[in-house]
Design a protein around this motif. Structure first.
Motif, mmCIF file in Angstrom:
data_model
loop_
_atom_site.group_PDB
_atom_site.id
_atom_site.type_symbol
_atom_site.label_atom_id
_atom_site.label_comp_id
_atom_site.label_asym_id
_atom_site.label_seq_id
_atom_site.Cartn_x
_atom_site.Cartn_y
_atom_site.Cartn_z
ATOM 1 N N TYR A 180 -5.430 -8.157 12.099
ATOM 2 C CA TYR A 180 -5.340 -6.836 11.477
ATOM 3 C C TYR A 180 -6.278 -5.851 12.185
ATOM 4 O O TYR A 180 -7.285 -6.250 12.778
ATOM 5 C CB TYR A 180 -5.662 -6.926 9.983
ATOM 6 C CG TYR A 180 -4.690 -7.772 9.216
ATOM 7 C CD1 TYR A 180 -3.351 -7.398 9.108
ATOM 8 C CD2 TYR A 180 -5.098 -8.961 8.599
ATOM 9 C CE1 TYR A 180 -2.447 -8.192 8.413
ATOM 10 C CE2 TYR A 180 -4.201 -9.758 7.902
ATOM 11 C CZ TYR A 180 -2.878 -9.365 7.817
ATOM 12 O OH TYR A 180 -1.986 -10.151 7.139
ATOM 13 N N ASN A 230 -8.182 -12.521 3.785
ATOM 14 C CA ASN A 230 -7.124 -12.067 4.695
ATOM 15 C C ASN A 230 -6.049 -11.284 3.951
ATOM 16 O O ASN A 230 -5.483 -10.321 4.484
ATOM 17 C CB ASN A 230 -6.503 -13.264 5.419
ATOM 18 C CG ASN A 230 -7.405 -13.826 6.497
ATOM 19 O OD1 ASN A 230 -8.298 -13.133 6.990
ATOM 20 N ND2 ASN A 230 -7.202 -15.082 6.857
ATOM 21 N N HIS A 231 -5.768 -11.705 2.714
ATOM 22 C CA HIS A 231 -4.797 -10.976 1.891
ATOM 23 C C HIS A 231 -5.316 -9.570 1.585
ATOM 24 O O HIS A 231 -4.550 -8.599 1.580
ATOM 25 C CB HIS A 231 -4.524 -11.736 0.601
ATOM 26 C CG HIS A 231 -3.527 -11.072 -0.297
ATOM 27 N ND1 HIS A 231 -2.212 -10.879 0.060
ATOM 28 C CD2 HIS A 231 -3.671 -10.520 -1.540
ATOM 29 C CE1 HIS A 231 -1.574 -10.253 -0.921
ATOM 30 N NE2 HIS A 231 -2.442 -10.024 -1.895
ATOM 31 N N LYS A 237 -4.797 -7.452 4.614
ATOM 32 C CA LYS A 237 -3.367 -7.136 4.733
ATOM 33 C C LYS A 237 -3.004 -5.969 3.824
ATOM 34 O O LYS A 237 -2.309 -5.032 4.239
ATOM 35 C CB LYS A 237 -2.529 -8.368 4.386
ATOM 36 C CG LYS A 237 -1.020 -8.158 4.485
ATOM 37 C CD LYS A 237 -0.306 -9.475 4.217
ATOM 38 C CE LYS A 237 1.202 -9.329 4.402
ATOM 39 N NZ LYS A 237 1.818 -8.495 3.350
ATOM 40 N N GLU A 262 -1.685 -2.225 5.014
ATOM 41 C CA GLU A 262 -0.401 -1.673 4.578
ATOM 42 C C GLU A 262 -0.568 -0.331 3.872
ATOM 43 O O GLU A 262 0.281 0.558 3.993
ATOM 44 C CB GLU A 262 0.299 -2.672 3.652
ATOM 45 C CG GLU A 262 0.760 -3.927 4.362
ATOM 46 C CD GLU A 262 1.292 -4.980 3.406
ATOM 47 O OE1 GLU A 262 1.066 -4.828 2.175
ATOM 48 O OE2 GLU A 262 1.917 -5.948 3.869
#
Length: 249
Positions: free
Chosen positions: A26, A113-114, A117, A121
């Motif tokens: 990312y 990590n989520h 993300k 986004e």
């Protein structure tokens, strides 16, 4: 690429978070690590991070107090609290401060990590947004000072000393960054905004409105000084400008 500041008084935690950020794909870059809120504020003015990963329990200036000051300096900052404190009053204050998320330690790598993300986004601007939002090129402190001038140009006390105290940043640092990024010093940008607003008033106001009224509407306490500054900028006195503008209507 979103610039990240990690604020936590535990070196092991800072190292682990930085490692996780470096391992994923990312668009994040760690630009600073702080062990307390005071250091975090210093890094903010120097490196202009956009994402802040903040612990609550830190010495000198705790995480929540840091976030409160940060939101005044950079209201659009993305803030995530990572803490071991599961107290309602902390979470309640965090909500008021509009943090993006509130994570409890220990945080798993998959959860972290989520989080990255979700932030990617929601906040990574597309090409069209880059074109439309010209402020994207400016550092945090310049965006804030510029925005304050744009909204408070009519306040007569607005000067570099006032701004430096308001944002708790060195005067010379503000001047240097504004000159670098805007191509105008603090005084030059403030004068530009005030005179453009004065032109709008002169073009639309009742011809009977006095020059003193126009001057005070854009932050000048002296009509004569306002007239001098206006004439130096446009080559014509404000009264002449108004008369010439309305003569063509």
């Amino acid at each position: 690429m979103l610039k990240v500041l990690i604020a936590d008084d535990e070196p092991k935690i800072r190292k682990g978070i930085k490692l996780w950020i470096g391992e994923n794909t990312y668009p994040f870059e760690v630009v600073g690590e702080a062990k307390n809120g005071r250091e975090a504020l210093e890094f903010t003015t120097k490196t202009s991070p956009e994402l802040f990963l903040v612990d609550i329990n830190m010495p000198m200036v705790n995480g929540l107090d840091f976030i409160s000051q940060l939101k005044k300096l950079c209201p659009n900052s993305i803030v995530v609290i990572i803490t071991g404190y599961d107290h309602f009053e902390y979470a309640h204050r965090a909500i008021k401060l509009q943090v993006f998320d509130y994570l409890l330690k220990p945080v798993s790598k998959s959860d972290f990590n989520h989080l990255l993300k979700r932030i990617t986004e929601e906040f990574q601007p597309n090409e069209k947004e880059h074109i439309e939002d010209k402020n994207i090129q400016y550092s945090c402190i310049v965006r804030c000072v510029k925005g304050h001038i744009d909204h408070h140009y009519a306040e007569s006390q607005l000067d570099l000393s006032y701004i430096a105290k308001l944002f708790n940043v060195n005067k010379s640092y503000i001047s240097k960054r504004m000159k670098q990024e805007l191509g105008r010093s603090f005084v030059e940008y403030l004068t530009e905004v005030r005179l453009e607003k004065a032109k709008e008033i002169l073009e639309s106001a009742d011809p009977r409105v006095t020059m003193y009224h126009v001057a005070t509407k854009v932050g000048y306490t002296s009509q004569h000084y306002f007239s001098r500054v206006f004439k130096k900028a446009y080559g014509i006195a404000p009264l002449e400008y108004r008369n010439s503008f309305h003569s063509f209507q």
